[in-house]
Design a protein around this motif. Sequence first.
Motif, PDB file in Angstrom:
ATOM      1  N   GLY A 165       0.783  -1.222   0.000  1.00 43.86           N
ATOM      2  CA  GLY A 165       0.000   0.000   0.000  1.00 43.86           C
ATOM      3  C   GLY A 165       0.818   1.276   0.000  1.00 43.86           C
ATOM      4  O   GLY A 165       0.295   2.352   0.288  1.00 43.86           O
ATOM      5  N   TRP A 166       2.112   1.177  -0.320  1.00 46.40           N
ATOM      6  CA  TRP A 166       2.922   2.388  -0.378  1.00 46.40           C
ATOM      7  C   TRP A 166       2.492   3.252  -1.562  1.00 46.40           C
ATOM      8  O   TRP A 166       1.849   2.783  -2.499  1.00 46.40           O
ATOM      9  N   SER A 167       2.884   4.510  -1.525  1.00 48.05           N
ATOM     10  CA  SER A 167       2.647   5.408  -2.639  1.00 48.05           C
ATOM     11  C   SER A 167       3.975   5.981  -3.112  1.00 48.05           C
ATOM     12  O   SER A 167       4.995   5.859  -2.433  1.00 48.05           O
ATOM     13  N   GLN A 168       3.966   6.587  -4.281  1.00 46.20           N
ATOM     14  CA  GLN A 168       5.165   7.231  -4.822  1.00 46.20           C
ATOM     15  C   GLN A 168       4.781   8.608  -5.318  1.00 46.20           C
ATOM     16  O   GLN A 168       3.980   8.765  -6.237  1.00 46.20           O
ATOM     17  N   ASP A 169       5.363   9.613  -4.666  1.00 44.35           N
ATOM     18  CA  ASP A 169       5.039  10.993  -5.033  1.00 44.35           C
ATOM     19  C   ASP A 169       6.300  11.834  -4.905  1.00 44.35           C
ATOM     20  O   ASP A 169       6.912  11.879  -3.837  1.00 44.35           O
ATOM     21  N   GLY A 170       6.693  12.476  -5.983  1.00 42.97           N
ATOM     22  CA  GLY A 170       7.848  13.355  -5.965  1.00 42.97           C
ATOM     23  C   GLY A 170       9.123  12.639  -6.348  1.00 42.97           C
ATOM     24  O   GLY A 170       9.248  11.416  -6.180  1.00 42.97           O
ATOM     25  N   ASP A 171      10.071  13.390  -6.889  1.00 43.34           N
ATOM     26  CA  ASP A 171      11.350  12.811  -7.270  1.00 43.34           C
ATOM     27  C   ASP A 171      12.408  13.894  -7.361  1.00 43.34           C
ATOM     28  O   ASP A 171      12.112  15.081  -7.268  1.00 43.34           O
ATOM     29  N   MET A 172      13.646  13.458  -7.550  1.00 39.60           N
ATOM     30  CA  MET A 172      14.778  14.356  -7.714  1.00 39.60           C
ATOM     31  C   MET A 172      15.605  13.856  -8.893  1.00 39.60           C
ATOM     32  O   MET A 172      15.879  12.659  -8.999  1.00 39.60           O
ATOM     33  N   ASP A 173      15.978  14.774  -9.789  1.00 43.25           N
ATOM     34  CA  ASP A 173      16.736  14.405 -10.978  1.00 43.25           C
ATOM     35  C   ASP A 173      18.193  14.130 -10.605  1.00 43.25           C
ATOM     36  O   ASP A 173      18.869  14.976 -10.027  1.00 43.25           O
ATOM     37  N   MET A 174      18.674  12.926 -10.928  1.00 46.40           N
ATOM     38  CA  MET A 174      20.057  12.545 -10.644  1.00 46.40           C
ATOM     39  C   MET A 174      20.898  12.458 -11.918  1.00 46.40           C
ATOM     40  O   MET A 174      21.912  11.752 -11.972  1.00 46.40           O
ATOM     41  N   GLY A 175      20.486  13.166 -12.972  1.00 52.96           N
ATOM     42  CA  GLY A 175      21.242  13.179 -14.212  1.00 52.96           C
ATOM     43  C   GLY A 175      21.239  11.826 -14.890  1.00 52.96           C
ATOM     44  O   GLY A 175      20.186  11.245 -15.149  1.00 52.96           O
TER      45      GLY A 175
END
Length: 280
Positions: free
Chosen positions: A186-196
Amino acid sequence: MSDTTYAPTQSAANEDSRTSAHGSFIWYELLTPDPVAAKTFYDAVVGWNIEPQPSGEMDYRMIGRADGGNAGGVMRLTDEMRSHGARPVWLGYVGVDDVDQSVAAIEKDGGKALMAAFDIPNVGRIALVTDPQGAPFYVMQPTPPAGDGNKVSDVFSVDQPQRVRWNELATPEPDGAIDFYRKQFGWSQDGDMDMGEMGKYRFIQDRGTNIGAVMTKPPQLPVSQWTYYIGVDDIGRAAEAIKSGGGQILNGPMEIPGGEFSLNALDPHGASFGLVGPRS
């Protein structure tokens, strides 16, 4: 922690039916060939007080925090375990409402059971599994402590030292991994950071709280794995303790969003871990 029936294949839309344990990291465990050396190393690096002797027949030692609570456990890695492929490693335990149902659902979804479900008296029922990309972790249906059926694990914290503060999965298939953990827990995934060139560093949540991230496995990492970042009071002091204690810093300390610092390291026996905390 309470026992209620839950089908692990339910969608995140039904996450309100989960108990407080289901889908949460509820324990962390170091598997090492030398628990005495591990005590010397981690006590100095983190500020823990790992039990100097096991409290039972099995060589299993609780990791004590300065506030009197426990941060996890240390298990001796035996020659027999090594003969079956075990190696020094940190493993996380994800709470579930029914271990057997969870193992069946994990296997149906492409994961594997490395160790069949079994009961530990007065502790709970556990099984060692992998996700479809091979990253190992435990699932556990905990037995509530006598007289305190509503007790909730506090080994994970977003901001407290001497607890795991971040759970990071490196995997060759981030999309598939995220779908797997969303479906199972039941986890969710929201948001990220660009690592090139490394792609996106994708944040994951349990009930709206950021618990870690999923990233593409770097080429130098031989297998998919979870890395657990332990909170420390001062990253500079802890980094020096790693080096003087025979460990190896792989990268960092580096500043992270919010002004704190993190690093990745190996302990003297090769178990990988991370640290996060302020710098004086």
